[in-house]
Design an enzyme around this catalytic site. Structure first.
Site, short mmCIF file in Angstrom:
data_model
loop_
_atom_site.label_atom_id
_atom_site.label_comp_id
_atom_site.label_asym_id
_atom_site.label_seq_id
_atom_site.Cartn_x
_atom_site.Cartn_y
_atom_site.Cartn_z
N ASN A 45 -17.36 27.03 -22.42
CA ASN A 45 -18.05 25.90 -21.79
C ASN A 45 -17.90 25.88 -20.27
O ASN A 45 -16.84 26.23 -19.75
CB ASN A 45 -17.51 24.59 -22.37
CG ASN A 45 -17.87 24.42 -23.84
OD1 ASN A 45 -18.92 24.88 -24.28
ND2 ASN A 45 -16.99 23.79 -24.60
N SER A 49 -13.62 25.27 -26.82
CA SER A 49 -13.78 24.05 -27.60
C SER A 49 -12.63 23.94 -28.58
O SER A 49 -12.18 24.95 -29.13
CB SER A 49 -15.11 24.11 -28.36
OG SER A 49 -15.09 23.21 -29.45
N THR A 53 -40.06 24.76 -10.50
CA THR A 53 -40.35 23.39 -10.06
C THR A 53 -40.51 22.61 -11.35
O THR A 53 -41.03 23.14 -12.35
CB THR A 53 -41.64 23.30 -9.22
OG1 THR A 53 -42.74 23.72 -10.03
CG2 THR A 53 -41.57 24.18 -7.98
N GLU A 99 -19.76 21.15 -14.90
CA GLU A 99 -20.10 19.79 -15.36
C GLU A 99 -19.31 18.74 -14.59
O GLU A 99 -19.83 17.67 -14.26
CB GLU A 99 -19.82 19.67 -16.86
CG GLU A 99 -20.83 20.47 -17.67
CD GLU A 99 -20.49 20.55 -19.15
OE1 GLU A 99 -21.40 20.78 -19.94
OE2 GLU A 99 -19.31 20.40 -19.52
N GLN A 102 -7.31 -2.43 4.43
CA GLN A 102 -6.38 -1.57 3.70
C GLN A 102 -7.08 -0.82 2.56
O GLN A 102 -6.61 0.23 2.11
CB GLN A 102 -5.23 -2.42 3.16
CG GLN A 102 -4.21 -1.66 2.36
CD GLN A 102 -2.99 -2.52 2.06
OE1 GLN A 102 -2.19 -2.80 2.94
NE2 GLN A 102 -2.85 -2.95 0.82
N LYS A 116 -17.36 28.69 -28.63
CA LYS A 116 -17.80 28.09 -27.37
C LYS A 116 -17.07 28.62 -26.14
O LYS A 116 -15.90 28.93 -26.16
CB LYS A 116 -17.62 26.56 -27.41
CG LYS A 116 -18.46 25.84 -28.43
CD LYS A 116 -19.95 26.12 -28.32
CE LYS A 116 -20.58 25.53 -27.08
NZ LYS A 116 -20.65 24.07 -27.17
N SER A 156 0.83 -1.22 0.00
CA SER A 156 0.00 0.00 0.00
C SER A 156 0.86 1.27 0.00
O SER A 156 0.33 2.37 0.04
CB SER A 156 -0.93 -0.01 1.21
OG SER A 156 -0.19 -0.19 2.40
N ASN A 161 -1.82 -2.66 13.02
CA ASN A 161 -3.29 -2.57 13.05
C ASN A 161 -3.77 -1.37 13.87
O ASN A 161 -4.66 -0.64 13.43
CB ASN A 161 -3.89 -3.86 13.60
CG ASN A 161 -3.52 -5.07 12.75
OD1 ASN A 161 -2.93 -4.91 11.67
ND2 ASN A 161 -3.83 -6.26 13.22
N TYR A 171 -8.86 -7.23 12.79
CA TYR A 171 -8.26 -6.72 11.57
C TYR A 171 -8.26 -7.77 10.46
O TYR A 171 -8.00 -8.95 10.69
CB TYR A 171 -6.80 -6.26 11.82
CG TYR A 171 -6.16 -5.72 10.56
CD1 TYR A 171 -6.36 -4.40 10.17
CD2 TYR A 171 -5.42 -6.54 9.71
CE1 TYR A 171 -5.82 -3.90 8.99
CE2 TYR A 171 -4.87 -6.05 8.53
CZ TYR A 171 -5.08 -4.73 8.18
OH TYR A 171 -4.55 -4.25 7.02
N LYS A 193 -8.30 3.30 2.35
CA LYS A 193 -7.55 4.54 2.16
C LYS A 193 -7.75 5.19 0.80
O LYS A 193 -7.96 6.41 0.72
CB LYS A 193 -6.06 4.28 2.41
CG LYS A 193 -5.74 4.26 3.91
CD LYS A 193 -4.35 3.81 4.23
CE LYS A 193 -4.23 2.31 4.30
NZ LYS A 193 -5.12 1.65 5.28
N1 ARG Z 1 -1.07 -1.42 5.14
C1 ARG Z 1 -1.93 -2.02 6.10
C2 ARG Z 1 -3.31 -1.33 6.03
O1 ARG Z 1 -3.37 -0.32 5.45
C3 ARG Z 1 -1.37 -1.81 7.47
C4 ARG Z 1 -1.82 -2.83 8.43
C5 ARG Z 1 -1.19 -4.13 8.10
N2 ARG Z 1 -1.54 -5.11 9.06
C6 ARG Z 1 -1.43 -6.41 8.82
N3 ARG Z 1 -1.80 -7.19 9.78
N4 ARG Z 1 -0.98 -6.86 7.69
O2 ARG Z 1 -4.28 -1.82 6.55
#
Ligand code: ARG
Length: 460
Positions: A285, A277, A155, A290, A322, A283, A23, A110, A317, A325
């Site tokens: 725009n 355009s 309306t 939009e 993950q 144009k 990640s 976690n 967990y 995010k």
């Molecule tokens: N990159 C992980 C997340 O965003 C961090 C936590 C990882 N924990 C694990 N037990 N692998 O959730």
């Protein structure tokens, strides 16, 4: 490749496995929060006697150096850096040696990631709330400039009754006021530190979650370690609240698309907030308007996607978490950019108040006023509605103009016909919260004080 967990394994992780599960590509933006989280944690460990004062200092110095490297772009990722937590701990350990290797004492990624993400969300929700207030301020200023200008209120996208332009602009302003309320409220609810929950069950070590919570500026610590590491309500709620802002922007955007259309001609975009355009030289725009309309759809996808991820997940967990995010980061980015672009657009748009008035001054727009005129004379409204509808139908059929029919009608006459004169109907919207000049003066006052209250709430 070395990872945090390689001790348990004989073989190295496969490249494809790392590529799919890492990640770091997106959670690197949690770096400042992860550093803050580690600072609080290591100080707490020192107070608990798990690190010496010298070790705490070494780790803090290494964290500082790592922070500078991350900020300047000098920070070099290593192959095993699967996420920002791993990357920072790896670097701190390179810099501080065995003291660095103590940083993760009593901590799991976690509880760490949940803490980081709450710190991030707290900051971003507050930042976006003040951006929304800036947009509301522009709507207020444009409402003040608009004076007694009026336009048709619709309306079913059919002209219904004339409304002051100020009233129309503030209608969007009040919707945003509810958004600010929700942003502040969601922020208060997520203001809880998960740090100290460990992987899921707490620790045998003498950790002090209350102290780290306080040091990180959280209002409280978690009550239940399993809930602390698996709760993503705060992400779902932040996504909803932000998506509601986006939906409000999309409705304002749609208004702008219509107002600047050749059909309505109620407004002209400033060059800085219009696009051209590639083929049609004439144009100008409304692409910003939009895109705020369109992006609301994508953000609704982020919200429903996360809810689907959370649905049915067992405690505590799971790596599924993950996936919280990217939707949050995307929604935060898009809402911030959208609010700011619409703030600029609304600051600079030129209103064509003559075209607005001309469109609002169709005699039928005062049909309700005619019915209410009869009501004041004692006629039941249902009956008055029939009388006026009949006159409107006859005028539409071409018998005579509505003004002529009203003037000639014994129940109405010339006094009632005056209600159809240009600009009169809007002045007759006199009830509290109504669209006419009288109540709008009061509304502007209330809106202004609401803005001041919300600014103060955000500052505190
Ligand atoms: N990159 C992980 C997340 O965003 C961090 C936590 C990882 N924990 C694990 N037990 N692998 O959730």
């Amino acid at each position: 490749m070395s990872t945090l967990w390689h001790g348990r394994f004989d073989d190295n992780p496969a490249e494809e496995m790392m590529a799919y599960t890492a990640s770091i590509g997106f959670d690197i933006r949690l770096a400042p929060d992860d550093i803050a989280c580690s600072r609080a944690h290591v100080r707490m460990l020192g107070r608990a006697g798990l690190l010496t004062d010298a070790e705490v200092t070494d780790v803090l110095v290494a964290l500082h150096r790592t922070e500078l490297e991350l900020a300047s772009g000098e920070f070099a990722l290593a192959p095993g850096d699967e996420d920002i937590h791993t990357a920072i701990e790896r670097r701190v350990t390179e810099l501080a040696g065995s003291a660095g290797a103590k940083l993760h004492t009593g901590r799991s990624r976690n509880d760490q990631v949940a803490t980081d993400l709450r710190l991030y969300a707290k900051r971003e929700l507050a930042g976006i709330a003040s951006d929304v207030i800036a947009l509301q301020q522009v709507l207020l200023e444009r409402a003040l400039d608009a004076g007694d200008a009026y336009l048709p209120g619709y309306t079913h996208l059919q002209r219904a009754q004339p409304v002051l332009l100020a009233h129309h602009l503030l209608a969007h302003g009040w919707a945003l006021a509810r958004d600010v309320d929700r942003l502040v409220d969601a922020r208060a609810r997520l203001d809880v530190s998960p740090l100290g929950a460990g992987a899921l069950a707490g620790s045998s070590l003498p950790l002090d979650p209350g102290a780290t919570a306080a040091e990180l500026g959280f209002a409280a610590r978690f009550e239940n370690s399993m809930d602390a590491v698996s709760d993503r309500d705060f992400v779902a709620e932040s996504l909803f609240v932000l998506t509601m802002v986006a939906v409000h922007l999309s409705r304002l955007g749609e208004e702008i698309v219509f107002w600047t259309s050749d059909e309505a001609n109620f407004a002209v975009l400033d060059d800085a907030y219009a696009t051209g355009s590639s083929m049609l030289p004439q144009k100008k725009n409304p692409d910003v308007a939009e895109l705020v309309r369109a992006k609301a759809g994508r953000l609704i996808g982020n919200l429903t996607g996360l809810l689907a991820t959370l649905k049915g997940l067992p405690l505590a967990y799971n790596r599924d978490l993950q996936e919280d995010k990217e939707p949050l980061f995307d929604t935060v980015d898009q809402v911030r950019l959208g609010v700011r672009a619409m703030t600029g657009l609304m600051t600079s748009i030129a209103f064509s108040t003559e075209a607005m008035a001309a469109s609002a001054d169709v005699p039928t727009a005062a049909a309700t006023d005619l019915a209410e005129h009869l009501v004041v004379g004692g006629m039941p409204f249902r009956e008055a509605h029939v009388v006026i509808a009949d006159l409107v139908r006859r005028s539409l059929d071409g018998e005579a103009s509505l003004v002529e029919l009203v003037t000639a009608d014994a129940r109405l006459g010339p006094t009632a016909a005056e209600l159809l004169a240009p600009g009169v109907a809007v002045t007759r919207r006199t009830t509290p919260g109504g669209a006419g000049p009288e109540p709008v003066v009061a509304q502007i006052q209330r809106f202004r004080s609401r803005l001041a209250t919300d600014r103060a709430r955000l500052a505190s």
